[in-house]
Design an enzyme around this catalytic site. Structure first.
Site, short mmCIF file in Angstrom:
data_model
loop_
_atom_site.label_atom_id
_atom_site.label_comp_id
_atom_site.label_asym_id
_atom_site.label_seq_id
_atom_site.Cartn_x
_atom_site.Cartn_y
_atom_site.Cartn_z
N ASP A 183 0.85 -1.19 0.00
CA ASP A 183 0.00 0.00 0.00
C ASP A 183 0.88 1.24 0.00
OD1 ASP A 183 -1.95 1.89 0.29
OD2 ASP A 183 -2.93 0.93 2.01
N HIS A 284 -11.89 -3.14 1.07
CA HIS A 284 -11.10 -2.48 2.12
C HIS A 284 -11.82 -2.70 3.45
CE1 HIS A 284 -10.09 1.44 4.25
NE2 HIS A 284 -8.89 1.04 3.92
MG MG Z 1 -5.03 1.40 1.71
#
Ligand code: MG
Length: 381
Positions: A183, A284
């Site tokens: 990320d 997410h």
């Molecule tokens: Mg993220």
């Protein structure tokens, strides 16, 4: 059946839960929250409750249309997250009313287990190796890591080398049979992304997440073209229309958040839209138990699903854990890196209401860290 009461609970470490009660005693739970803006979303849920009180909770789509459109001004993280939590609670009520898990109402299961990944924190490379080893020991077959700490918008040679070295260290611990995602939180610019991503390909990351900030969506296609590594994005996109340009730019993995992108109703539609671009869904979810339960219901019913994020043991939950608020933690067990379907009706998680009410009396004021570059200017977290 009519909706008789809507309450919200501000619970550590950084979450907001909602409880929707009906006059027949059926209760639904949802998790309407934007991390760092929980009090703002709480106010939005209170405003939206005018549209739900006294109504039949079963007309989920009718309510979704009114909740998202009736105030004239639309979209954005606060409203979309408030709607998301209420939508989750309405689906929870629908499942409980009919005595079936929500995934049965979405067409039934398309898989018998859902692969999950866990976060590995730590900026020091040796710490990172230890964290990865602990995740493997816990049964996970995939992890996600930050690509860097504070980084220049235009990264230096040393910063770029550090990104590659960190990932190489993690790959060494994982071996070829487990996966790692990276990320970037949009910490560098598009030109740097085009330089860095090809360097990561020999280490075979599962995907690279948010190489660009969402406001630079018009540059995303240029990064996709330069990157042999699959690109994921979407935690800061809130609707089908937000996702369409990213899909058209060629992303490989869509990451809507069940608590930000309009709930189960809208994420199902985002998944279907993604399927038309041969894009996989990896919702997410660094959030709490209700958001995770809602994510799992979608995962079990969605054909183009890849993997599910979950926050058990995440490095920035200090004061409370996901499992503190559930009476049946076994529903989130991942003995071989996979979660099995919950059999209980609704979202399939038994929320410990007494623990939630106690936690709300403590509350929280969680805010994301605010980072600076060496010269004192603002840096992306
Ligand atoms: Mg993220």
């Amino acid at each position: 059946m009519k909706i008789s009461r809507i309450e919200t609970f501000l619970v550590p470490p950084r979450w907001l839960f909602c409880r929707v009660e009906t006059d027949e005693g059926v209760v639904g739970w949802g998790e309407p929250v934007v991390e760092g803006r929980a009090e703002t979303v709480r106010a939005a849920v209170d405003e939206l409750s005018d549209l739900l009180l006294g109504e039949d909770p079963g007309a989920i789509e009718y309510h979704w249309q009114r909740l998202t459109k009736a105030a004239f001004y639309r979209g954005g993280p606060v409203l979309s997250s408030a709607v998301a939590g209420l939508d989750q609670a309405l689906w929870d009520i629908a499942g409980k009313r009919l005595g079936v898990p929500v995934h049965q109402l979405l067409g039934g299961p398309v898989r018998d287990r859902v692969r999950v990944y866990g976060w590995v924190g730590g900026d020091d490379p040796s710490e990172l190796a230890e964290a990865v080893a602990a995740r493997v020991e816990a049964g996970l077959t995939a992890v996600k890591m930050n690509g860097s700490g504070v980084m220049g918008r235009s990264a230096t040679a040393r910063e770029i080398d550090a990104v590659v070295d960190r990932l190489a260290g993690v790959r060494e611990v994982l071996g070829p049979d487990r996966d790692v995602a990276v990320d970037f939180h949009g910490r560098f610019n598009a030109a740097t992304a085009r330089r860095v991503l090809p360097l990561l390909e020999p280490l075979r990351p599962m995907f690279v997440e948010e190489p660009l900030l969402p406001e630079y969506g018009h540059l995303l296609e240029s990064v996709v073209r330069a990157s042999p590594v699959p690109i994921a994005t979407g935690e800061r996109l809130y609707s089908r229309t937000d996702f369409l340009p990213a899909l058209q730019a060629g992303i490989a993995v869509a990451q809507p958040d069940l608590s930000h992108a309009g709930g189960i109703s809208e994420v199902r539609r985002i998944a279907a839209l993604a399927e038309t671009y041969d894009v996989l869904l990896a919702p997410h979810c660094p959030l709490g138990p209700i958001a995770l339960a809602a994510s799992l219901q979608v995962a079990f019913a969605t054909p183009n699903f890849l993997i599910q994020e979950q926050s058990i043991g995440i490095h920035y939950n200090k004061d409370a854990e996901l499992l503190d608020y559930v009476r049946d933690p076994a529903v989130f067990a991942f003995p071989d890196g996979h979660i099995r379907p919950a059999r209980a009706p609704g979202l399939g998680v038994d929320i410990d209401e007494a623990a939630v009410r106690r936690a709300d009396r403590v509350g929280h004021r969680w805010r994301p860290p605010v980072w600076s570059h060496a010269d004192g200017s603002f840096a992306e977290w």
